[in-house]
Design an enzyme around this catalytic site. Structure first.
Site, short mmCIF file in Angstrom:
data_model
loop_
_atom_site.label_atom_id
_atom_site.label_comp_id
_atom_site.label_asym_id
_atom_site.label_seq_id
_atom_site.Cartn_x
_atom_site.Cartn_y
_atom_site.Cartn_z
CB SER A 7 -0.84 -0.30 1.43
OG SER A 7 -1.27 1.09 1.03
CG HIS A 32 -3.20 -1.89 -1.75
ND1 HIS A 32 -4.05 -3.30 -2.01
CD2 HIS A 32 -3.88 -1.48 -0.86
CE1 HIS A 32 -5.01 -2.98 -1.31
NE2 HIS A 32 -5.19 -2.29 -0.38
CG ASP A 34 -5.49 1.35 0.57
OD1 ASP A 34 -4.04 1.93 0.87
OD2 ASP A 34 -5.93 1.27 0.37
CG HIS A 67 -9.35 -1.53 -0.55
ND1 HIS A 67 -8.24 -0.72 0.16
CD2 HIS A 67 -10.61 -1.24 -1.02
CE1 HIS A 67 -9.58 -1.85 1.37
NE2 HIS A 67 -10.68 -1.76 0.67
N GLY A 148 -3.73 4.18 6.97
CA GLY A 148 -2.79 3.59 7.08
C GLY A 148 -2.16 3.20 9.07
N GLY A 149 -0.98 3.07 8.45
CA GLY A 149 -0.53 2.85 10.41
C GLY A 149 -1.49 2.52 11.55
CG ASP A 179 -6.33 -3.17 3.14
OD1 ASP A 179 -7.16 -2.99 2.54
OD2 ASP A 179 -4.87 -3.38 3.16
N GLY A 180 -4.64 -4.07 6.23
CA GLY A 180 -4.63 -3.10 7.67
C GLY A 180 -3.75 -3.49 8.36
N GLY A 201 1.50 -1.36 4.58
CA GLY A 201 1.89 0.20 4.52
C GLY A 201 2.84 0.29 4.87
CB SER A 202 3.15 1.98 8.42
OG SER A 202 1.81 1.46 8.55
C1 DX5 Z 1 -6.89 1.30 5.24
C2 DX5 Z 1 -6.66 1.02 3.86
C3 DX5 Z 1 -5.49 -0.02 3.47
C4 DX5 Z 1 -4.19 0.67 4.28
C5 DX5 Z 1 -3.00 -0.42 4.45
O1 DX5 Z 1 -8.35 1.88 4.57
O2 DX5 Z 1 -7.39 0.08 3.06
O3 DX5 Z 1 -4.70 -0.66 2.34
O4 DX5 Z 1 -3.12 1.79 3.71
O5 DX5 Z 1 -1.53 0.25 5.65
P1 DX5 Z 1 -1.04 -0.62 6.39
O6 DX5 Z 1 -0.25 -1.61 6.25
O7 DX5 Z 1 -0.11 0.76 7.31
O8 DX5 Z 1 -2.20 -0.32 7.72
ZN ZN Z 2 -6.32 -1.19 1.12
#
Ligand code: DX5
Ligand code: ZN
Length: 219
Positions: A7, A32, A34, A67, A148-149, A179-180, A201-202
């Protein structure tokens, strides 16, 4: 072996180009994307994600995993089809009714894109089982969509396990994407529950060595 979909939501803008390049060469399987409309979720990332997709299409051959966290999925599907994504995922909770959801599913498939349905942490898998024969993947949110995060919500692991069991018992060909809040410290729970693609993501973009982190996630 799970696939990794990175992400780019939490990426810092100042060195976005360098970050995208470092991700490209880190061993990830997808970018990914978002997409948030400021209505289905509070943030609006549309213009940023369109800009990143423009750039990625010029520098990368990696597939895009889009997404959509939006209310008007049809118009956003059209906006992102131009980038020839590999996957477009819509939220069950954003469809007004079954008919609209089926229309979106068919429209994505007619455009030769893999279609996914995403469900929020509180949405039960029973609400999507009727659609499983029609789609390529289920995106199980392991955090509340919108940013994220966040920390992974542990009850979603059992949901992935139940979904995986249902798919096997019914001989369905549907991938599970989680995801997340996913990081090397918790990724094994997701793998053991039956996840095929993990979104991170993070945990990648905040790390000092993307390649090393991606290798740990793939295990
Ligand atoms: C949240 C997004 C995720 C998020 C994942 O709404 O759909 O894809 O960005 O990021 P991390 O891995 O940092 O939770
Ligand atoms: Zn996502």
């Amino acid at each position: 072996m799970v696939e990794v979909s990175a992400s780019i939501l939490s990426m810092k803008n100042e060195n976005a180009i360098q970050t995208l390049y470092n991700l490209e060469t880190s061993g990830i399987d997808y970018f990914h994307i978002d997409v948030m409309d400021g209505k289905f979720v509070e943030a609006d990332t549309t213009s940023k994600m369109l800009e990143y997709c423009e750039y990625l299409n010029s520098i990368s051959n990696l597939p895009l995993d889009v997404h959509l966290m939006v209310e008007d999925a049809k118009s956003y599907i059209n906006s992102f089809l131009v980038f020839e994504p590999n996957i477009i995922t819509i939220h069950l909770e954003s469809a007004k009714n079954k008919q609209e959801l089926l229309e979106w599913i068919n429209y994505i498939k007619e455009n030769n894109v893999r279609v996914g349905i995403s469900i929020k942490p509180n949405t039960k898998i029973e609400e999507i089982t009727e659609y499983l024969p029609l789609i390529h993947l289920v995106l199980v949110m392991t955090v509340e969509p919108g940013k994220g995060g966040q920390e992974l919500l542990l009850p979603t692991i059992q949901k992935i396990k139940d979904l995986s069991d249902y798919i096997k018992q019914n001989n369905l060909e549907v991938d599970i994407e989680a995801d997340g809040g996913i990081k090397p410290e918790n990724v094994n729970m997701l793998k053991e529950a039956g996840t095929n693609i993990i979104v991170a993501g993070s945990s990648i973009t905040n790390s000092s060595n993307f390649k090393e982190t991606v290798a740990k996630l793939k295990g």
